[in-house]
Enzyme design. Structure first.
Site, PDB file in Angstrom:
ATOM      1  N   GLN A 244      -4.679  -1.651   9.604  1.00  0.00           N
ATOM      2  CA  GLN A 244      -4.568  -2.970   8.990  1.00  0.00           C
ATOM      3  C   GLN A 244      -5.151  -4.042   9.911  1.00  0.00           C
ATOM      4  OE1 GLN A 244      -3.560  -3.551   5.851  1.00  0.00           O
ATOM      5  NE2 GLN A 244      -3.883  -5.741   6.059  1.00  0.00           N
TER       6      GLN A 244
ATOM      7  N   ASP B 133     -11.381   2.682   4.144  1.00  0.00           N
ATOM      8  CA  ASP B 133     -11.582   1.235   4.053  1.00  0.00           C
ATOM      9  C   ASP B 133     -13.066   0.895   3.908  1.00  0.00           C
ATOM     10  OD1 ASP B 133      -9.526  -0.660   3.994  1.00  0.00           O
ATOM     11  OD2 ASP B 133      -9.039  -0.375   6.116  1.00  0.00           O
TER      12      ASP B 133
ATOM     13  N   LYS C 226       0.840  -1.203   0.000  1.00  0.00           N
ATOM     14  CA  LYS C 226       0.000   0.000   0.000  1.00  0.00           C
ATOM     15  C   LYS C 226       0.870   1.247   0.000  1.00  0.00           C
ATOM     16  CE  LYS C 226      -3.831  -2.347   2.240  1.00  0.00           C
ATOM     17  NZ  LYS C 226      -4.435  -2.784   3.490  1.00  0.00           N
TER      18      LYS C 226
END
Ligand code: GUN
Length: 298
Positions: free
Chosen positions: A97, A120, A53
């Site tokens: 994460q 997200d 990422k």
């Protein structure tokens, strides 16, 4: 018959180019799109995802704020950090994460993120917006699958889509997006409680594997001519591989590709789309903020 192998990297490249162009426009007006990436602990798969990422952010000329915390970090410490990132005007998006270490409650952490920075799409407000169809961030992997189907012009209107898996990150949101009017598929969701899985999967025009079980779906479970989208990323031991493991999907590629019309490989299929959609969400967050329109996200 042999399926067309979908090049996820190429479709993702086009999506990323669009985000890079929008980033250049923002930068010209003095706004630097910035994503804070929070990683707690050192789970090898998570470290590898986060590194990917950050590389993609740099390539798109976005700012990645890399926050790596020890596995011993407490839930309160993590939530306090998110509070600081929520309040920081230089930060447009926040990504924590997953999975988190066992002593930290994921739902509490996700709920601490400002929905205007929830790139997200995991916050209950984002999930609610998705279900109702009001503006908000869509989760990256499911949205990436929808974009992939559209880019390839795979017919979805009235098609029967079967989703294998019901996770909050992939299965549930994907089932929702597939049933939206603009996609218009008829959706079946299969999971570990499904009796006779093959009976369902064999009826799929679009078969989506998101169960997290290596090679669960074999060629005999695929309808001839179906489009097969494999969201699974599983590490399986392989002594002949340099790293000692190999990545395989939830689909047995060799047998399924003999039957399907389209199939995504692992790696190089859905994975690159996830990152591309994340970058798009970060640019969008920055655009909305710079236009003073963050309220439309809520
Ligand atoms: N872990 C596995 N997939 C994801 C994702 O898309 N976002 C986050 N934050 N964690 C993940």
């Amino acid at each position: 018959m042999s399926a067309i192998i979908i090049d996820g990297k190429e479709i993702a490249r086009r999506v990323r180019e669009d985000s890079a162009a929008r980033t250049r426009t923002l930068r010209a007006s003095g706004v630097e799109p910035c994503l804070a990436v929070v990683l707690v602990g050192e789970d090898p798969a998570s470290v590898s995802y986060v590194t990917g990422k950050e590389k993609a952010l740099a390539e798109a000329a976005m700012v990645g704020r890399d926050l790596r915390l020890p596995a011993s970090t407490s839930e309160t410490e993590l939530i306090d950090l998110i509070g600081a990132l929520n309040a920081d005007p230089a930060v447009h998006g926040i990504l924590v994460q997953l999975p988190l270490p066992k002593h930290i409650r994921e739902d509490r952490v996700i709920m601490a993120i400002d929905p205007a920075k929830d790139v997200d799409g995991f916050h209950p407000v984002s999930v609610g917006n998705m279900v109702i169809g009001t503006p908000g961030f869509l989760p990256c992997t499911p949205h990436g699958v929808i974009v992939m189907l559209k880019e390839l012009k795979i017919p979805t209107d009235g098609a029967h889509a079967v989703v294998v898996g019901r996770s909050n990150i992939v299965g549930k949101p994907l089932a929702n997006l597939l049933a939206r009017r603009d996609v218009n598929a008829t959706v079946t969701v299969c999971h570990t409680g499904t009796r006779n899985l093959a009976e369902h999967t064999r009826r799929a025009d679009i078969l989506i594997a998101a169960a997290g079980r290596p090679r669960l779906l074999t060629g005999d479970m695929v309808k001839p001519g179906a489009a097969v989208i494999d969201v699974g990323v599983n590490r399986v031991e392989d002594a002949s591989a340099k790293k000692g493991y190999r990545l395989v999907g939830d689909v047995d590629f060799a047998s399924a590709s003999e039957v399907a019309s389209y199939i995504t490989p692992v790696p190089g299929g859905v994975g690159p789309m996830t990152i591309a959609m994340l970058l798009r969400n970060v640019v969008e967050a920055a655009e909305l903020r710079s236009a003073g329109a963050e309220r439309t996200i809520r």
